[in-house]
Design a protein around this motif. Structure first.
Motif, PDB file in Angstrom:
ATOM      1  N   THR A  22       0.849  -1.192   0.000  1.00 42.13           N
ATOM      2  CA  THR A  22       0.000   0.000   0.000  1.00 42.13           C
ATOM      3  C   THR A  22       0.885   1.242   0.000  1.00 42.13           C
ATOM      4  O   THR A  22       2.011   1.216   0.511  1.00 42.13           O
ATOM      5  CB  THR A  22      -0.926   0.052   1.229  1.00 42.13           C
ATOM      6  N   TRP A  23       0.372   2.321  -0.574  1.00 39.69           N
ATOM      7  CA  TRP A  23       1.100   3.588  -0.560  1.00 39.69           C
ATOM      8  C   TRP A  23       0.132   4.746  -0.715  1.00 39.69           C
ATOM      9  O   TRP A  23      -0.987   4.582  -1.153  1.00 39.69           O
ATOM     10  CB  TRP A  23       2.169   3.631  -1.650  1.00 39.69           C
ATOM     11  N   ASN A  24       0.598   5.902  -0.299  1.00 34.32           N
ATOM     12  CA  ASN A  24      -0.166   7.140  -0.414  1.00 34.32           C
ATOM     13  C   ASN A  24       0.423   7.979  -1.538  1.00 34.32           C
ATOM     14  O   ASN A  24       1.505   8.539  -1.383  1.00 34.32           O
ATOM     15  CB  ASN A  24      -0.101   7.959   0.886  1.00 34.32           C
ATOM     16  N   PRO A  29      -6.385   9.020  -3.464  1.00 36.90           N
ATOM     17  CA  PRO A  29      -6.590   8.124  -2.317  1.00 36.90           C
ATOM     18  C   PRO A  29      -5.423   7.151  -2.130  1.00 36.90           C
ATOM     19  O   PRO A  29      -4.594   6.958  -3.020  1.00 36.90           O
ATOM     20  CB  PRO A  29      -7.865   7.374  -2.707  1.00 36.90           C
ATOM     21  N   LYS A  30      -5.402   6.529  -0.957  1.00 35.25           N
ATOM     22  CA  LYS A  30      -4.424   5.476  -0.675  1.00 35.25           C
ATOM     23  C   LYS A  30      -4.662   4.323  -1.636  1.00 35.25           C
ATOM     24  O   LYS A  30      -5.797   3.975  -1.939  1.00 35.25           O
ATOM     25  CB  LYS A  30      -4.565   5.030   0.772  1.00 35.25           C
ATOM     26  N   MET A  31      -3.579   3.705  -2.119  1.00 34.86           N
ATOM     27  CA  MET A  31      -3.674   2.641  -3.125  1.00 34.86           C
ATOM     28  C   MET A  31      -3.115   1.331  -2.559  1.00 34.86           C
ATOM     29  O   MET A  31      -2.296   1.328  -1.639  1.00 34.86           O
ATOM     30  CB  MET A  31      -2.895   3.027  -4.378  1.00 34.86           C
ATOM     31  N   ARG A  32      -3.575   0.226  -3.150  1.00 34.91           N
ATOM     32  CA  ARG A  32      -3.146  -1.110  -2.722  1.00 34.91           C
ATOM     33  C   ARG A  32      -2.937  -1.991  -3.949  1.00 34.91           C
ATOM     34  O   ARG A  32      -3.701  -1.926  -4.913  1.00 34.91           O
ATOM     35  CB  ARG A  32      -4.217  -1.727  -1.821  1.00 34.91           C
ATOM     36  N   ASN A  62      -1.488   3.687 -12.252  1.00 38.02           N
ATOM     37  CA  ASN A  62      -1.685   2.796 -11.101  1.00 38.02           C
ATOM     38  C   ASN A  62      -1.215   1.364 -11.355  1.00 38.02           C
ATOM     39  O   ASN A  62      -1.784   0.412 -10.841  1.00 38.02           O
ATOM     40  CB  ASN A  62      -3.149   2.795 -10.660  1.00 38.02           C
ATOM     41  N   GLN A  93      -7.880   1.284  -5.315  1.00 42.24           N
ATOM     42  CA  GLN A  93      -8.018   2.162  -4.156  1.00 42.24           C
ATOM     43  C   GLN A  93      -8.174   1.304  -2.914  1.00 42.24           C
ATOM     44  O   GLN A  93      -8.938   0.341  -2.898  1.00 42.24           O
ATOM     45  CB  GLN A  93      -9.218   3.081  -4.329  1.00 42.24           C
ATOM     46  N   ASP A  94      -7.424   1.622  -1.876  1.00 41.52           N
ATOM     47  CA  ASP A  94      -7.484   0.860  -0.636  1.00 41.52           C
ATOM     48  C   ASP A  94      -8.659   1.375   0.187  1.00 41.52           C
ATOM     49  O   ASP A  94      -8.564   2.385   0.872  1.00 41.52           O
ATOM     50  CB  ASP A  94      -6.181   1.013   0.142  1.00 41.52           C
ATOM     51  N   GLU A  95      -9.781   0.672   0.111  1.00 40.55           N
ATOM     52  CA  GLU A  95     -11.010   1.140   0.748  1.00 40.55           C
ATOM     53  C   GLU A  95     -11.001   0.946   2.257  1.00 40.55           C
ATOM     54  O   GLU A  95     -11.858   1.470   2.948  1.00 40.55           O
ATOM     55  CB  GLU A  95     -12.215   0.448   0.112  1.00 40.55           C
ATOM     56  N   TYR A  97      -9.155   2.355   4.167  1.00 46.03           N
ATOM     57  CA  TYR A  97      -8.834   3.651   4.736  1.00 46.03           C
ATOM     58  C   TYR A  97      -9.721   4.745   4.177  1.00 46.03           C
ATOM     59  O   TYR A  97      -9.463   5.917   4.347  1.00 46.03           O
ATOM     60  CB  TYR A  97      -7.353   3.993   4.467  1.00 46.03           C
TER      61      TYR A  97
END
Length: 101
Positions: A22-24, A29-32, A62, A93-95, A97
């Motif tokens: 994961t990264w910002n 949004p934060k991604m995974r 992405n 998108q890392d949902e 967070y």
């Protein structure tokens, strides 16, 4: 293209086959991504010292891929690198967070 990021010393003796990353990003949004980790390249025989790195490359649109790299100095004193690349995967998108109302 921007470069940067964080360096972590994980102390792993064996790399996993898969890993969640994961990264910002600077914007958005934060991604995974679920990365497939390639095996480490095999160092040459009778090589005393080498450095092994796991690199994660965030690409445009992405996309993400991982690479394992071994760096060493050969018997003639020349710097050498061996690397294995994993496949490119799409991040989402890392949902976990996200904010919900």
């Amino acid at each position: 293209g921007q470069g940067g990021g964080r360096v972590a010393l994980l102390g792993l003796r064996k790399l996993p086959k898969r890993a969640s990353f994961t990264w910002n990003p600077p914007k958005g949004p934060k991604m995974r991504a679920q990365l497939i980790i390639p095996s480490s390249p095999k160092p040459p025989e009778n090589l005393g010292t080498y450095c092994c790195d796991l690199e994660i490359h965030i690409l445009p649109d992405n996309q993400v891929k991982s690479m394992t790299r071994i760096a060493y100095v050969d018997l003639e004193g020349k710097y050498q690198e061996l690397f294995n690349e994993g496949p490119t995967v799409m991040a989402v998108q890392d949902e976990r967070y996200g904010y919900y109302y």
